[in-house]
Design a protein around this motif. Structure first.
Motif, mmCIF file in Angstrom:
data_model
loop_
_atom_site.group_PDB
_atom_site.id
_atom_site.type_symbol
_atom_site.label_atom_id
_atom_site.label_comp_id
_atom_site.label_asym_id
_atom_site.label_seq_id
_atom_site.Cartn_x
_atom_site.Cartn_y
_atom_site.Cartn_z
ATOM 1 N N ARG A 97 1.611 9.119 -6.079
ATOM 2 C CA ARG A 97 2.048 10.492 -5.801
ATOM 3 C C ARG A 97 3.064 10.947 -6.839
ATOM 4 N NH1 ARG A 97 6.354 12.695 -2.581
ATOM 5 N NH2 ARG A 97 5.816 14.805 -1.937
ATOM 6 N N ASN A 98 4.020 10.093 -7.185
ATOM 7 C CA ASN A 98 5.023 10.466 -8.180
ATOM 8 C C ASN A 98 4.410 10.670 -9.559
ATOM 9 O OD1 ASN A 98 7.455 10.729 -6.799
ATOM 10 N ND2 ASN A 98 7.707 8.535 -6.695
ATOM 11 N N ILE A 99 3.497 9.806 -9.952
ATOM 12 C CA ILE A 99 2.893 9.943 -11.280
ATOM 13 C C ILE A 99 2.017 11.187 -11.353
ATOM 14 C CG2 ILE A 99 1.197 8.910 -12.839
ATOM 15 C CD1 ILE A 99 2.432 6.221 -12.219
ATOM 16 N N ARG A 100 1.288 11.481 -10.293
ATOM 17 C CA ARG A 100 0.341 12.599 -10.321
ATOM 18 C C ARG A 100 0.988 13.964 -10.136
ATOM 19 N NH1 ARG A 100 -3.920 12.922 -12.584
ATOM 20 N NH2 ARG A 100 -4.768 14.286 -11.025
ATOM 21 N N ILE A 101 1.890 14.130 -9.168
ATOM 22 C CA ILE A 101 2.320 15.492 -8.854
ATOM 23 C C ILE A 101 3.823 15.731 -8.922
ATOM 24 C CG2 ILE A 101 0.303 15.948 -7.418
ATOM 25 C CD1 ILE A 101 2.011 15.529 -4.964
ATOM 26 N N ASN A 102 4.639 14.761 -9.255
ATOM 27 C CA ASN A 102 6.071 14.993 -9.361
ATOM 28 C C ASN A 102 6.343 15.829 -10.608
ATOM 29 O OD1 ASN A 102 8.865 14.909 -9.520
ATOM 30 N ND2 ASN A 102 8.990 12.770 -8.942
ATOM 31 N N PRO A 103 7.015 16.977 -10.454
ATOM 32 C CA PRO A 103 7.233 17.831 -11.625
ATOM 33 C C PRO A 103 8.198 17.235 -12.648
ATOM 34 C CG PRO A 103 8.297 18.759 -9.687
ATOM 35 C CD PRO A 103 7.509 17.584 -9.223
ATOM 36 N N GLY A 120 0.816 -1.214 0.000
ATOM 37 C CA GLY A 120 0.000 0.000 0.000
ATOM 38 C C GLY A 120 0.848 1.262 0.000
ATOM 39 N N ILE A 121 1.906 1.288 0.818
ATOM 40 C CA ILE A 121 2.798 2.443 0.856
ATOM 41 C C ILE A 121 3.490 2.623 -0.491
ATOM 42 C CG2 ILE A 121 4.954 3.314 1.864
ATOM 43 C CD1 ILE A 121 3.996 2.108 4.533
ATOM 44 N N CYS A 122 3.941 1.540 -1.088
ATOM 45 C CA CYS A 122 4.583 1.632 -2.403
ATOM 46 C C CYS A 122 3.599 2.147 -3.451
ATOM 47 C CB CYS A 122 5.143 0.275 -2.824
ATOM 48 S SG CYS A 122 6.564 -0.240 -1.867
ATOM 49 N N GLY A 123 2.374 1.664 -3.397
ATOM 50 C CA GLY A 123 1.357 2.114 -4.339
ATOM 51 C C GLY A 123 1.039 3.587 -4.181
ATOM 52 N N GLY A 146 9.015 22.330 -7.935
ATOM 53 C CA GLY A 146 9.856 21.328 -7.288
ATOM 54 C C GLY A 146 9.907 21.514 -5.780
ATOM 55 N N GLU A 147 9.975 22.768 -5.343
ATOM 56 C CA GLU A 147 9.973 23.054 -3.902
ATOM 57 C C GLU A 147 8.648 22.642 -3.277
ATOM 58 O OE1 GLU A 147 11.694 24.581 -0.394
ATOM 59 O OE2 GLU A 147 12.613 24.353 -2.346
ATOM 60 N N LYS A 148 7.562 22.898 -3.963
ATOM 61 C CA LYS A 148 6.235 22.528 -3.452
ATOM 62 C C LYS A 148 6.109 21.003 -3.335
ATOM 63 C CE LYS A 148 1.831 22.402 -5.327
ATOM 64 N NZ LYS A 148 0.891 22.801 -6.329
ATOM 65 N N TYR A 149 6.676 20.288 -4.303
ATOM 66 C CA TYR A 149 6.615 18.827 -4.273
ATOM 67 C C TYR A 149 7.466 18.254 -3.139
ATOM 68 C CZ TYR A 149 7.344 13.981 -5.583
ATOM 69 O OH TYR A 149 7.420 12.620 -5.563
ATOM 70 N N SER A 150 8.675 18.782 -2.963
ATOM 71 C CA SER A 150 9.578 18.200 -1.966
ATOM 72 C C SER A 150 9.224 18.607 -0.543
ATOM 73 C CB SER A 150 11.022 18.565 -2.276
ATOM 74 O OG SER A 150 11.209 19.956 -2.138
ATOM 75 N N GLU A 151 8.629 19.766 -0.357
ATOM 76 C CA GLU A 151 8.260 20.225 0.988
ATOM 77 C C GLU A 151 6.785 19.938 1.254
ATOM 78 O OE1 GLU A 151 10.346 21.276 3.283
ATOM 79 O OE2 GLU A 151 11.949 20.947 1.841
ATOM 80 N N HIS A 152 6.440 18.671 1.303
ATOM 81 C CA HIS A 152 5.052 18.268 1.516
ATOM 82 C C HIS A 152 4.691 18.363 2.997
ATOM 83 C CE1 HIS A 152 6.727 14.416 2.792
ATOM 84 N NE2 HIS A 152 7.500 14.508 1.728
ATOM 85 N N GLY A 153 3.422 18.107 3.310
ATOM 86 C CA GLY A 153 2.906 18.300 4.659
ATOM 87 C C GLY A 153 3.584 17.448 5.721
ATOM 88 N N ARG A 175 6.638 13.081 -16.506
ATOM 89 C CA ARG A 175 5.680 13.530 -17.521
ATOM 90 C C ARG A 175 5.129 12.307 -18.235
ATOM 91 N NH1 ARG A 175 10.157 16.732 -18.096
ATOM 92 N NH2 ARG A 175 9.904 18.758 -17.120
ATOM 93 N N VAL A 176 3.825 12.113 -18.107
ATOM 94 C CA VAL A 176 3.212 10.910 -18.655
ATOM 95 C C VAL A 176 2.711 11.134 -20.075
ATOM 96 C CG1 VAL A 176 1.403 9.188 -18.296
ATOM 97 C CG2 VAL A 176 2.605 10.140 -16.341
ATOM 98 N N ASN A 177 2.056 12.265 -20.329
ATOM 99 C CA ASN A 177 1.497 12.472 -21.675
ATOM 100 C C ASN A 177 2.533 13.071 -22.622
ATOM 101 O OD1 ASN A 177 1.574 15.054 -20.749
ATOM 102 N ND2 ASN A 177 -0.630 15.395 -20.784
ATOM 103 N N LYS A 178 2.264 12.969 -23.902
ATOM 104 C CA LYS A 178 3.235 13.319 -24.927
ATOM 105 C C LYS A 178 3.522 14.822 -24.969
ATOM 106 C CE LYS A 178 4.298 11.935 -29.593
ATOM 107 N NZ LYS A 178 3.830 11.163 -30.740
ATOM 108 N N GLN A 179 2.517 15.647 -24.731
ATOM 109 C CA GLN A 179 2.734 17.096 -24.794
ATOM 110 C C GLN A 179 3.691 17.560 -23.702
ATOM 111 O OE1 GLN A 179 -1.170 17.130 -24.277
ATOM 112 N NE2 GLN A 179 -1.768 17.224 -26.432
#
Length: 91
Positions: free
Chosen positions: A34-40, A26-29, A60-67, A43-47
């Motif tokens: 989290r990485n697929i959705r919000i990691n800057p 569950g933690i790995c999932g 990047g700062e927002k991603y690394s400094e999470h709650g 990039r999943v889509n072609k554009q």
């Protein structure tokens, strides 16, 4: 064959193992999601992949400094502080 496998692995002694493996998966999932959705940098889509390397430091700062990181930043790295104090501080 199936009954011997089931009788071997579906014992009450094995339930904590299943729980621990389930929590780990569950933690790995959640981390993968989290990485697929919000990691800057992911990039999943072609554009977005066509954009190349972006120099967006705010994202990047927002991603690394999470709650969670903000919550534990000024806390001592102890699991049971009262037990640690009991054994380390003299009376």
């Amino acid at each position: 064959m199936a009954s011997t496998t089931a009788s071997r692995w579906l014992r009450p002694e094995v339930y904590p193992l299943f729980a621990a493996v389930g929590v780990a998966v569950g933690i790995c999932g959640l981390q993968l999601y989290r990485n697929i959705r919000i990691n800057p940098e992911v990039r999943v889509n072609k554009q977005n992949r066509a954009a190349g390397v972006l120099e967006n430091h705010q994202e990047g700062e927002k991603y690394s400094e999470h709650g969670l990181r903000k919550f534990v930043r000024n806390k001592t790295p102890e699991i049971m502080p009262s037990l640690n104090r009991f054994f380390t501080e003299p009376k």
